[in-house]
Design a protein around this motif. Structure first.
Motif, mmCIF file in Angstrom:
data_model
loop_
_atom_site.group_PDB
_atom_site.id
_atom_site.type_symbol
_atom_site.label_atom_id
_atom_site.label_comp_id
_atom_site.label_asym_id
_atom_site.label_seq_id
_atom_site.Cartn_x
_atom_site.Cartn_y
_atom_site.Cartn_z
ATOM 1 N N LEU A 10 0.814 -1.210 0.000
ATOM 2 C CA LEU A 10 0.000 0.000 0.000
ATOM 3 C C LEU A 10 0.844 1.256 0.000
ATOM 4 C CD1 LEU A 10 0.030 1.071 3.231
ATOM 5 C CD2 LEU A 10 -1.435 -0.894 3.463
ATOM 6 N N GLU A 11 0.205 2.344 -0.384
ATOM 7 C CA GLU A 11 0.860 3.649 -0.329
ATOM 8 C C GLU A 11 0.064 4.495 0.649
ATOM 9 O OE1 GLU A 11 1.230 7.154 -3.435
ATOM 10 O OE2 GLU A 11 2.563 5.493 -3.978
ATOM 11 N N ARG A 12 0.746 4.945 1.715
ATOM 12 C CA ARG A 12 0.050 5.674 2.764
ATOM 13 C C ARG A 12 0.728 7.009 3.028
ATOM 14 N NH1 ARG A 12 2.250 5.546 7.770
ATOM 15 N NH2 ARG A 12 4.169 4.388 8.025
ATOM 16 N N GLU A 13 -0.016 7.898 3.681
ATOM 17 C CA GLU A 13 0.559 9.178 4.075
ATOM 18 C C GLU A 13 1.394 8.985 5.330
ATOM 19 O OE1 GLU A 13 -1.801 12.762 4.626
ATOM 20 O OE2 GLU A 13 -2.811 12.292 2.747
ATOM 21 N N ASN A 14 2.451 9.765 5.447
ATOM 22 C CA ASN A 14 3.294 9.700 6.640
ATOM 23 C C ASN A 14 2.605 10.489 7.752
ATOM 24 O OD1 ASN A 14 5.269 9.554 8.534
ATOM 25 N ND2 ASN A 14 6.839 10.571 7.331
ATOM 26 N N ARG A 15 1.708 9.843 8.473
ATOM 27 C CA ARG A 15 0.928 10.505 9.525
ATOM 28 C C ARG A 15 1.743 10.760 10.798
ATOM 29 N NH1 ARG A 15 -3.934 10.896 7.728
ATOM 30 N NH2 ARG A 15 -4.751 9.457 6.211
ATOM 31 N N GLU A 16 2.874 10.098 10.917
ATOM 32 C CA GLU A 16 3.681 10.227 12.127
ATOM 33 C C GLU A 16 4.459 11.541 12.150
ATOM 34 O OE1 GLU A 16 4.478 6.160 10.359
ATOM 35 O OE2 GLU A 16 3.220 7.866 9.900
ATOM 36 N N ALA A 17 4.849 12.024 10.974
ATOM 37 C CA ALA A 17 5.660 13.251 10.898
ATOM 38 C C ALA A 17 4.738 14.478 10.902
ATOM 39 C CB ALA A 17 6.508 13.228 9.644
ATOM 40 N N ASP A 18 5.188 15.532 11.541
ATOM 41 C CA ASP A 18 4.397 16.764 11.598
ATOM 42 C C ASP A 18 4.246 17.375 10.217
ATOM 43 O OD1 ASP A 18 4.247 16.471 14.317
ATOM 44 O OD2 ASP A 18 6.036 17.686 14.693
ATOM 45 N N ASN A 19 3.012 17.589 9.833
ATOM 46 C CA ASN A 19 2.678 18.276 8.573
ATOM 47 C C ASN A 19 3.358 17.693 7.343
ATOM 48 O OD1 ASN A 19 1.148 20.094 10.096
ATOM 49 N ND2 ASN A 19 2.960 21.352 10.487
#
Length: 132
Positions: free
Chosen positions: A47-56
């Motif tokens: 899958l391709e996901r957004e890096n939700r862990e990093a700020d903005n």
């Protein structure tokens, strides 16, 4: 150049799986990149996901979601002949029935994959940062 660290998160219970579910919210999955290795009892999703862990951070991350000890897999509202179909993962839920667990992958457009197992063993492993 700064060193990039790729994550590997292991889930072995319902609470751990909630963390992986949150990290994979709205992840894009090409249907042909979902594999059930029945003999090995492994269910894989690229899958391709957004890096939700990093700020903005709006960076996309390619990850592999691996479920082990899967006895059976069922899907609903997924056209098995449409290999190019793009699914959007909304949530991963789990239910316990006697000695068995049911892991439910909920996608947009009412698509569902049910995985049946005795033990919850799931790994979310980042493979690479996209557009890096």
């Amino acid at each position: 150049m700064s060193k990039k660290f790729l994550k590997k998160i292991i889930a072995q219970n319902h609470d751990d799986l909630r963390v992986i579910s949150a990290l994979c919210y709205e992840a894009k999955i090409i249907q042909s990149e979902i594999k059930f290795l029945k003999k090995n009892k492994i269910f894989l999703i690229s899958l391709e996901r957004e890096n939700r862990e990093a700020d903005n951070s709006k960076k996309k991350i390619k990850s592999i979601l691996k479920f082990e000890f899967i006895e059976e897999s069922k899907s609903k509202n997924i056209d098995q002949n449409n290999e190019d179909n793009i699914l959007e993962l909304l949530a991963i839920e789990t239910y316990k029935k006697e000695n068995n667990n049911e892991i439910i992958l909920l996608f947009s457009n009412n698509a569902i994959i049910n995985l049946f197992c005795e033990i919850i063993e799931c790994t979310l492993e980042d493979v690479k940062v996209v557009n890096d």
